[in-house]
Design a protein around this motif. Sequence first.
Motif, PDB file in Angstrom:
ATOM      1  N   VAL A  51       0.817  -1.141   0.065  1.00 19.43           N
ATOM      2  CA  VAL A  51      -0.110  -0.132   0.037  1.00 19.43           C
ATOM      3  C   VAL A  51       0.825   1.230   0.043  1.00 19.43           C
ATOM      4  CG1 VAL A  51      -1.626   1.307   1.242  1.00 19.43           C
ATOM      5  CG2 VAL A  51      -2.085  -1.150   1.069  1.00 19.43           C
ATOM      6  N   VAL A  52       1.932   1.247   0.845  1.00 21.17           N
ATOM      7  CA  VAL A  52       2.755   2.506   0.939  1.00 21.17           C
ATOM      8  C   VAL A  52       3.475   2.829  -0.336  1.00 21.17           C
ATOM      9  CG1 VAL A  52       4.614   3.849   2.368  1.00 21.17           C
ATOM     10  CG2 VAL A  52       2.913   2.457   3.604  1.00 21.17           C
ATOM     11  N   LYS A  53       4.114   1.782  -0.881  1.00 21.72           N
ATOM     12  CA  LYS A  53       4.629   1.899  -2.207  1.00 21.72           C
ATOM     13  C   LYS A  53       3.923   2.401  -3.131  1.00 21.72           C
ATOM     14  CE  LYS A  53       5.003  -1.534  -4.832  1.00 21.72           C
ATOM     15  NZ  LYS A  53       5.198  -2.901  -5.237  1.00 21.72           N
ATOM     16  N   LEU A  54       2.660   1.806  -3.167  1.00 26.90           N
ATOM     17  CA  LEU A  54       1.662   2.286  -4.342  1.00 26.90           C
ATOM     18  C   LEU A  54       1.238   3.600  -4.161  1.00 26.90           C
ATOM     19  CD1 LEU A  54      -0.478  -1.057  -4.349  1.00 26.90           C
ATOM     20  CD2 LEU A  54       0.970  -0.281  -6.434  1.00 26.90           C
ATOM     21  N   LEU A  55       1.069   4.104  -2.682  1.00 20.36           N
ATOM     22  CA  LEU A  55       0.658   5.428  -2.847  1.00 20.36           C
ATOM     23  C   LEU A  55       1.839   6.497  -2.734  1.00 20.36           C
ATOM     24  CD1 LEU A  55      -1.905   4.806   0.249  1.00 20.36           C
ATOM     25  CD2 LEU A  55      -2.400   5.453  -2.073  1.00 20.36           C
ATOM     26  N   GLY A  56       2.964   5.966  -2.979  1.00 16.44           N
ATOM     27  CA  GLY A  56       4.164   6.689  -3.033  1.00 16.44           C
ATOM     28  C   GLY A  56       4.388   7.282  -4.343  1.00 16.44           C
ATOM     29  N   GLY A  57       3.692   7.047  -5.328  1.00 14.90           N
ATOM     30  CA  GLY A  57       3.910   7.664  -6.714  1.00 14.90           C
ATOM     31  C   GLY A  57       5.126   6.825  -7.394  1.00 14.90           C
ATOM     32  N   GLY A  58       5.503   7.737  -8.415  1.00 16.81           N
ATOM     33  CA  GLY A  58       6.557   7.392  -8.973  1.00 16.81           C
ATOM     34  C   GLY A  58       6.400   5.998 -10.112  1.00 16.81           C
ATOM     35  N   GLU A  59       7.323   5.397 -10.286  1.00 23.30           N
ATOM     36  CA  GLU A  59       7.351   4.159 -11.359  1.00 23.30           C
ATOM     37  C   GLU A  59       6.649   2.923 -10.459  1.00 23.30           C
ATOM     38  OE1 GLU A  59      11.610   1.947 -10.849  1.00 23.30           O
ATOM     39  OE2 GLU A  59      11.253   3.652 -12.310  1.00 23.30           O
ATOM     40  N   ASP A  60       6.809   3.017  -9.198  1.00 22.14           N
ATOM     41  CA  ASP A  60       5.984   1.811  -8.702  1.00 22.14           C
ATOM     42  C   ASP A  60       4.421   2.281  -7.940  1.00 22.14           C
ATOM     43  OD1 ASP A  60       7.720   0.076  -8.820  1.00 22.14           O
ATOM     44  OD2 ASP A  60       8.959   0.753  -6.857  1.00 22.14           O
ATOM     45  N   GLY A  61       3.955   3.486  -8.506  1.00 21.60           N
ATOM     46  CA  GLY A  61       2.718   4.014  -7.814  1.00 21.60           C
ATOM     47  C   GLY A  61       1.470   3.213  -8.431  1.00 21.60           C
ATOM     48  N   LEU A  62       0.333   3.779  -8.085  1.00 20.99           N
ATOM     49  CA  LEU A  62      -1.043   3.405  -8.459  1.00 20.99           C
ATOM     50  C   LEU A  62      -0.916   3.270 -10.007  1.00 20.99           C
ATOM     51  CD1 LEU A  62      -3.401   4.728  -6.000  1.00 20.99           C
ATOM     52  CD2 LEU A  62      -2.907   2.469  -6.198  1.00 20.99           C
ATOM     53  N   VAL A  63      -0.567   4.365 -10.695  1.00 14.62           N
ATOM     54  CA  VAL A  63      -1.222   4.684 -12.227  1.00 14.62           C
ATOM     55  C   VAL A  63      -0.351   3.737 -12.961  1.00 14.62           C
ATOM     56  CG1 VAL A  63      -1.048   6.091 -14.044  1.00 14.62           C
ATOM     57  CG2 VAL A  63      -1.756   7.121 -11.854  1.00 14.62           C
TER      58      VAL A  63
END
Length: 89
Positions: A51-63
Amino acid sequence: GKERRGEELKERGDARSSLLGSGDRSERIRTYNYPQDRVTDHRCKISEFGVVKLLGGGEDGLVPTFAPHLMNMRREELLERLQDEENEE
């Protein structure tokens, strides 16, 4: 002609609404499950951990994580529609 343009606009609207949804509050887009460290996107029915990684944005983010799944889903819907149209002719 004018009729074909109307069909194209309708298809674009349909495509847009399938991605945006109806706006109904009960229609979930994503669930963030903190105890299990999982995010689920209900539009493409994919779950990812971190969750934290996904919400952190960047290349590992949600989009970047979910967009390819959503685009594949959209592509498959369009192919099905084209096949249906070919079968009608």
